[in-house]
Design an enzyme around this catalytic site. Structure first.
Site, PDB file in Angstrom:
ATOM      1  N   ASP A 269     -29.422 -31.651 105.734  1.00 44.93           N
ATOM      2  CA  ASP A 269     -29.977 -32.094 104.452  1.00 44.93           C
ATOM      3  C   ASP A 269     -28.886 -32.670 103.542  1.00 44.93           C
ATOM      4  OD1 ASP A 269     -29.022 -29.390 104.370  1.00 44.93           O
ATOM      5  OD2 ASP A 269     -29.954 -29.107 102.420  1.00 44.93           O
TER       6      ASP A 269
ATOM      7  N   GLU B  13     -29.288 -26.439 103.490  1.00 53.36           N
ATOM      8  CA  GLU B  13     -28.013 -25.909 102.999  1.00 53.36           C
ATOM      9  C   GLU B  13     -27.875 -26.140 101.504  1.00 53.36           C
ATOM     10  OE1 GLU B  13     -23.920 -25.506 101.809  1.00 53.36           O
ATOM     11  OE2 GLU B  13     -25.041 -27.372 101.749  1.00 53.36           O
TER      12      GLU B  13
HETATM   13 ZN    ZN Z   1     -22.495 -29.625 102.331  1.00 55.27          ZN
END
Ligand code: ZN
Length: 408
Positions: free
Chosen positions: A95, A160
């Protein structure tokens, strides 16, 4: 020619392929639903193809998430059998963060722009840099016919940037047996621009909200009220007393001590001729991991209550953020030594292990007793407009991963 040199020479031939891979990755905006996106599936499928082409064994450890059309947040685990040594893992994330205002970008953030050694686009560094460095590092072993020293693994996770609940946290809960305490775990998702900093520890984070309540009256009659701003100001000054109460020092960190600073202050009364009855401010504490945050909170409560009592005010303290850091990865842990050796070979300079003041995903490993190290060459352009990464760094970081996987 040495094995290390053969691998490094092989990586050097990947420059054009790396640019092409960046082009494809940048064109697939992988934004989580918290950032208004449809998640990481399209990007995961693209990368999964590359992993399959390399002949790696692939496993998906997806997390269900009804907020995205596909209903899932993909997590990829790709593995290659190796020798008897400990397994070596690289953890990167799929992401990215939103672009922010487009007018701050020189060109379309979702289209790769190449200028000399610099590649521009959202995600090129954070975290395509780490993803591609580990991918091409492993590719070099396969194309040179070199077996990894231990099993080699690439883990590419979702979520994340927005909490890791559907990413790393999910993977480690769903597959607690996947990564063991003897394994070497490297997270190429932060570092310094010379590529010599290995992050092994983080401070605990404590953000306090302090609400001071007094009694609001006319500015000409302070004796009838309780000035909340004055009481709060005394508390703000007292914040730095904590440097003396928690004065332990650890040279792995810069600065080596815990820090306690008043930061934000909410607006109080808008006019000059009112004695304020309420004032709110915030404190940012970064605390050495061995200090219990409950002790810090108790010390603040005690001191602020004392001041409030003297002023006839009341004080409410709440934690906006409370993250007790897990124990550090020892600076001489096998993962740190292996990484430092590979960095020395590639860059010709010694790496330095150290701590940081903010939280990283390494905490998910460390709190499970898995010593992880965060490292890559990092020009600090992540999350910024005109995010860029250097192709030179990408090649060098891929060489480090090749040597790490090969154990040379
Ligand atoms: Zn990162």
């Amino acid at each position: 020619m040495s094995l290390a040199q053969k691998l490094m020479d092989r990586v050097e031939t990947y420059a054009a392929q790396m640019v092409e891979a960046q082009e494809k990755l940048v064109a697939v905006p992988a934004l989580g639903p918290d950032n208004g996106g449809q998640g990481e599936l399209a990007k995961a499928l693209l990368v999964e193809d590359w992993l399959r082409e390399l002949g790696l064994a692939i496993e998906r450890v997806d997390a269900p998430d009804h907020r995205v059309e596909s209903g899932l947040r993909p997590n990829l685990v790709a593995r290659l059998q190796g020798g008897p040594g400990p397994a070596r893992w690289a953890l990167s994330h799929l992401d990215v963060v939103p672009t922010g205002p487009l007018e701050q970008w020189t060109s379309d953030p979702w289209r790769l722009r190449v200028e000399g050694d610099k590649l521009y686009g959202r995600g090129v560094l954070d975290n395509h840099g780490g993803l591609l460095a580990s991918f091409f590092g492993l590719k070099a072993l396969l194309e040179e016919g070199v077996a990894p020293a231990g099993a080699a693994g690439l883990v590419m996770v979702s979520d994340e940037e927005t909490g890791s609940q559907y990413g790393l946290d999910h993977v480690l809960k769903a597959r607690p047996d996947l990564i063991g305490p003897q394994d070497l775990v490297v997270i190429p998702d932060a570092g310094e621009d010379d590529g010599l900093f290995i992050e092994v520890a983080e401070k605990s984070i404590l953000w306090l909200k302090v609400e001071v309540l007094g009694k609001q009256v006319h500015g000409s009659t302070p004796q009838d009220g309780v000035n909340a701003l004055y009481a709060a100001a005394r508390m703000m000054v007292a914040v730095r007393e904590m440097y003396g109460r928690f004065s332990q020092s650890d040279p792995v960190f810069a600065p080596p001590v815990s820090t306690f600073e008043p930061t934000r202050k909410d607006a109080g009364v808008s006019n000059i001729n009112t004695i304020p009855g309420k004032d709110v401010f915030y404190v940012d504490c970064r605390v050495l991991p061995e200090i219990d945050l409950a002790r810090v909170e108790a010390a603040f409560a005690e001191r602020f209550q004392e001041i409030a009592g003297q002023e006839g005010a009341q004080v409410r303290i709440s934690a906006e953020q409370r993250l007790q850091a897990p124990p550090a990865t020892p600076a001489d842990a096998p993962v740190v030594r292996a990484l430092a050796q590979a960095i020395q070979t590639v860059k010709g300079e010694p790496a330095k292990p150290g701590g940081v003041g903010g939280g990283t995903v390494a905490a998910y490993f460390r709190k499970r007793g898995l010593p992880a190290a965060v490292w890559c060459t990092w020009p600090h352009t992540a999350h910024m407009p005109d995010e860029w990464c250097s192709l030179r760094n990408l090649l060098d970081d891929a060489k480090v991963f090749a040597l790490l996987f090969a154990g040379v």
